[in-house]
Scaffold this motif. Structure first.
Motif, PDB file in Angstrom:
ATOM      1  N   VAL A  25      33.820  35.074  49.101  1.00  0.00           N
ATOM      2  CA  VAL A  25      34.880  34.349  48.397  1.00  0.00           C
ATOM      3  C   VAL A  25      36.128  35.228  48.340  1.00  0.00           C
ATOM      4  N   PRO A  26      37.319  34.637  48.193  1.00  0.00           N
ATOM      5  CA  PRO A  26      38.498  35.452  47.885  1.00  0.00           C
ATOM      6  C   PRO A  26      38.293  36.168  46.553  1.00  0.00           C
ATOM      7  N   ASP A  27      38.721  37.434  46.467  1.00  0.00           N
ATOM      8  CA  ASP A  27      38.479  38.233  45.264  1.00  0.00           C
ATOM      9  C   ASP A  27      39.618  38.058  44.268  1.00  0.00           C
ATOM     10  N   PHE A  28      39.356  37.248  43.258  1.00  0.00           N
ATOM     11  CA  PHE A  28      40.325  36.954  42.210  1.00  0.00           C
ATOM     12  C   PHE A  28      40.604  38.178  41.333  1.00  0.00           C
ATOM     13  N   GLY A  29      39.729  39.181  41.422  1.00  0.00           N
ATOM     14  CA  GLY A  29      39.927  40.405  40.667  1.00  0.00           C
ATOM     15  C   GLY A  29      40.572  41.511  41.477  1.00  0.00           C
ATOM     16  N   GLY A  30      40.939  41.230  42.733  1.00  0.00           N
ATOM     17  CA  GLY A  30      41.526  42.243  43.602  1.00  0.00           C
ATOM     18  C   GLY A  30      43.012  42.428  43.356  1.00  0.00           C
ATOM     19  N   TRP A  31      43.563  43.435  43.997  1.00  0.00           N
ATOM     20  CA  TRP A  31      44.983  43.759  43.826  1.00  0.00           C
ATOM     21  C   TRP A  31      45.893  42.633  44.298  1.00  0.00           C
ATOM     22  N   GLN A  32      45.516  41.951  45.375  1.00  0.00           N
ATOM     23  CA  GLN A  32      46.377  40.891  45.905  1.00  0.00           C
ATOM     24  C   GLN A  32      46.582  39.786  44.868  1.00  0.00           C
ATOM     25  N   LEU A  78      38.831  25.124  44.261  1.00  0.00           N
ATOM     26  CA  LEU A  78      38.686  24.610  42.902  1.00  0.00           C
ATOM     27  C   LEU A  78      38.378  25.730  41.913  1.00  0.00           C
ATOM     28  N   TYR A  79      37.754  26.809  42.416  1.00  0.00           N
ATOM     29  CA  TYR A  79      37.365  27.926  41.549  1.00  0.00           C
ATOM     30  C   TYR A  79      37.783  29.245  42.188  1.00  0.00           C
ATOM     31  N   HIS A  80      37.924  30.268  41.346  1.00  0.00           N
ATOM     32  CA  HIS A  80      38.441  31.565  41.767  1.00  0.00           C
ATOM     33  C   HIS A  80      37.592  32.647  41.124  1.00  0.00           C
ATOM     34  N   PHE A  81      36.951  33.487  41.966  1.00  0.00           N
ATOM     35  CA  PHE A  81      35.931  34.418  41.509  1.00  0.00           C
ATOM     36  C   PHE A  81      36.398  35.865  41.570  1.00  0.00           C
ATOM     37  N   ASP A  82      36.181  36.609  40.473  1.00  0.00           N
ATOM     38  CA  ASP A  82      36.147  38.056  40.577  1.00  0.00           C
ATOM     39  C   ASP A  82      34.668  38.448  40.616  1.00  0.00           C
ATOM     40  N   ALA A  83      34.378  39.761  40.652  1.00  0.00           N
ATOM     41  CA  ALA A  83      32.984  40.188  40.798  1.00  0.00           C
ATOM     42  C   ALA A  83      32.125  39.716  39.632  1.00  0.00           C
ATOM     43  N   PHE A 138      38.850  50.590  49.666  1.00  0.00           N
ATOM     44  CA  PHE A 138      38.304  51.846  49.148  1.00  0.00           C
ATOM     45  C   PHE A 138      38.058  51.773  47.642  1.00  0.00           C
ATOM     46  N   PHE A 139      39.002  51.180  46.924  1.00  0.00           N
ATOM     47  CA  PHE A 139      38.886  51.097  45.468  1.00  0.00           C
ATOM     48  C   PHE A 139      38.171  49.829  44.992  1.00  0.00           C
ATOM     49  N   LYS A 140      37.578  49.080  45.932  1.00  0.00           N
ATOM     50  CA  LYS A 140      36.829  47.858  45.631  1.00  0.00           C
ATOM     51  C   LYS A 140      37.710  46.823  44.941  1.00  0.00           C
ATOM     52  N   ARG A 141      38.935  46.719  45.424  1.00  0.00           N
ATOM     53  CA  ARG A 141      39.889  45.739  44.907  1.00  0.00           C
ATOM     54  C   ARG A 141      40.547  45.000  46.066  1.00  0.00           C
ATOM     55  N   GLY A 142      39.748  44.680  47.092  1.00  0.00           N
ATOM     56  CA  GLY A 142      40.267  44.006  48.266  1.00  0.00           C
ATOM     57  C   GLY A 142      40.526  42.532  48.028  1.00  0.00           C
ATOM     58  N   GLY A 143      40.879  41.831  49.109  1.00  0.00           N
ATOM     59  CA  GLY A 143      41.173  40.408  49.001  1.00  0.00           C
ATOM     60  C   GLY A 143      39.958  39.520  49.144  1.00  0.00           C
ATOM     61  N   THR A 144      38.832  40.099  49.563  1.00  0.00           N
ATOM     62  CA  THR A 144      37.615  39.327  49.780  1.00  0.00           C
ATOM     63  C   THR A 144      36.433  40.020  49.124  1.00  0.00           C
ATOM     64  N   LEU A 145      35.541  39.237  48.567  1.00  0.00           N
ATOM     65  CA  LEU A 145      34.317  39.745  47.960  1.00  0.00           C
ATOM     66  C   LEU A 145      33.132  39.103  48.675  1.00  0.00           C
ATOM     67  N   ILE A 146      32.222  39.925  49.186  1.00  0.00           N
ATOM     68  CA  ILE A 146      31.030  39.437  49.882  1.00  0.00           C
ATOM     69  C   ILE A 146      29.808  39.994  49.170  1.00  0.00           C
ATOM     70  N   CYS A 147      28.913  39.111  48.759  1.00  0.00           N
ATOM     71  CA  CYS A 147      27.717  39.524  48.031  1.00  0.00           C
ATOM     72  C   CYS A 147      26.464  39.028  48.730  1.00  0.00           C
ATOM     73  N   VAL A 148      25.438  39.867  48.734  1.00  0.00           N
ATOM     74  CA  VAL A 148      24.082  39.453  49.109  1.00  0.00           C
ATOM     75  C   VAL A 148      23.300  39.298  47.820  1.00  0.00           C
ATOM     76  N   TRP A 187      30.313  31.130  53.787  1.00  0.00           N
ATOM     77  CA  TRP A 187      31.502  31.889  54.157  1.00  0.00           C
ATOM     78  C   TRP A 187      32.739  31.160  53.651  1.00  0.00           C
ATOM     79  N   HIS A 188      33.224  31.561  52.497  1.00  0.00           N
ATOM     80  CA  HIS A 188      34.433  30.975  51.902  1.00  0.00           C
ATOM     81  C   HIS A 188      34.273  29.464  51.699  1.00  0.00           C
ATOM     82  N   THR A 189      33.131  29.102  51.128  1.00  0.00           N
ATOM     83  CA  THR A 189      32.891  27.693  50.808  1.00  0.00           C
ATOM     84  C   THR A 189      32.570  27.470  49.333  1.00  0.00           C
ATOM     85  N   LEU A 190      32.029  28.467  48.636  1.00  0.00           N
ATOM     86  CA  LEU A 190      31.641  28.261  47.238  1.00  0.00           C
ATOM     87  C   LEU A 190      32.838  27.860  46.383  1.00  0.00           C
ATOM     88  N   GLU A 191      34.020  28.404  46.684  1.00  0.00           N
ATOM     89  CA  GLU A 191      35.211  28.092  45.890  1.00  0.00           C
ATOM     90  C   GLU A 191      35.666  26.646  46.070  1.00  0.00           C
TER      91      GLU A 191
END
Length: 314
Positions: A174-181, A198-203, A286-296, A144-148
């Motif tokens: 992770v925080p979504d580096f590809g999101g609108w924020q 240290l790192y910033h992830f988009d999808a 809704f547009f999948k551009r939020g501030g957080t990205l959660i993946c399984v 939970w918000h540790t990989l970065e």
């Protein structure tokens, strides 16, 4: 100075040239890999200890129970309602999530650079994934918000693979580096948080990182409510005030760094911006551009090491 991508090895290019650490006031740069999209904080201090002084504690505030229960909901969906297995939380902090998982029937363990607070809660916590026994693998591993925060992503993925059962699930937020924020607020975005991040992830970057460890993304969500909403309000406030993260620190119960006038103004403006920007929060989700990205993510249910290695090499 970091020049090549930690995941794919491609040369990095400039992205955000000025990112100020809200805790120390030091300036950093954010570079991006043009191949996989992974953002890199530059430079990455060799000793990160001083940058975590005052960082821990109170980060969820009054939303703690809601946050922990919501995360258990993600676990339930990831493992199709299974309980009673072994769960590892990497970067478990004070152990709040592990205690929630334990109450739900899981056998739990965690890792944390400072394991003492979680150990004092009666939890089995190690300082690093490398210390875990591969002969006792886990059914589910959460980050939970540790990989970065991790220094070497390929090494971390490899170590996770050693302690996750075949067919087990890895959940990464992770925080979504590809999101609108991130695109709108750039270096003033609350969740840039350099140099701790240290790192910033988009999808795409997260998918590439997971694939390097032999994992494939199975499901994804684009919101953690309080992270996303605070990302909008505090980031906007960072543009309006010369002092960073005043609203966030007040909500987290941190000691006030400024006088009552600045703190009070930041708190009131933060509340106002939270209400104004609430529609942006839902639109981003809704547009999948939020501030957080959660993946399984999962790996093939195979006992053949050659098969797993083949997946990792693709």
């Amino acid at each position: 100075m970091l020049e090549k991508c930690n995941v794919c090895g491609e040369p990095l290019t400039a992205h955000f040239t000025e990112v100020r650490d809200p805790l120390t006031g030091e300036m950093f740069e954010l570079k991006k890999c043009p191949a996989c999209g992974l953002g890199h904080t530059v430079p990455q201090p060799e000793d990160l200890g001083p940058y975590y002084a005052g960082y821990y504690g109170g980060r969820h505030g009054f939303t703690l129970r809601y946050c922990m229960n919501r995360r258990m909901g993600f676990v339930g969906r990831a493992v199709a309602g299974k309980t009673g297995g072994r769960l590892l939380d990497i970067g478990c902090g004070d152990g709040s999530f592990l205690l929630t998982a334990k109450a739900a029937g899981w056998e739990v363990a965690g890792t944390e650079l400072n394991p003492d607070p979680a150990r004092q809660a009666g939890l089995e916590v190690w300082e690093a994934v490398e210390q875990l026994d591969p002969s006792r693998p886990f059914d589910c591993i959460t980050m939970w918000h540790t990989l970065e925060h991790m220094r070497d992503l390929p090494s971390m993925m490899a170590n996770i693979g050693k302690v996750l059962k075949p067919g087990g699930k890895l959940i990464v937020a992770v925080p979504d580096f590809g999101g609108w924020q991130a695109k709108l607020f750039k270096g003033k975005w609350l969740h840039v948080d350099a140099p701790r991040h240290l790192y910033h992830f988009d999808a795409g970057a997260l998918k590439r990182c997971l694939k390097g460890g032999g994992f494939s993304v199975e499901r994804a969500w684009h919101q953690e409510f309080e992270y996303d909403l605070l990302g909008w309000s505090q980031s906007a406030l960072n543009y309006l005030m010369p002092y960073p993260n005043v609203f966030f620190e007040a909500l987290a119960g941190k000691p006030a760094k400024h006088g009552p006038l600045v703190t009070g103004a930041g708190y009131l403006l933060g509340l106002l911006l939270t209400l104004i920007l609430l529609p942006a929060q839902y639109a981003g989700t809704f547009f999948k551009r939020g501030g957080t990205l959660i993946c399984v993510a999962g790996r093939p249910s195979t006992a053949n090491p050659a098969d797993a290695a083949g997946v990792a090499a693709q």
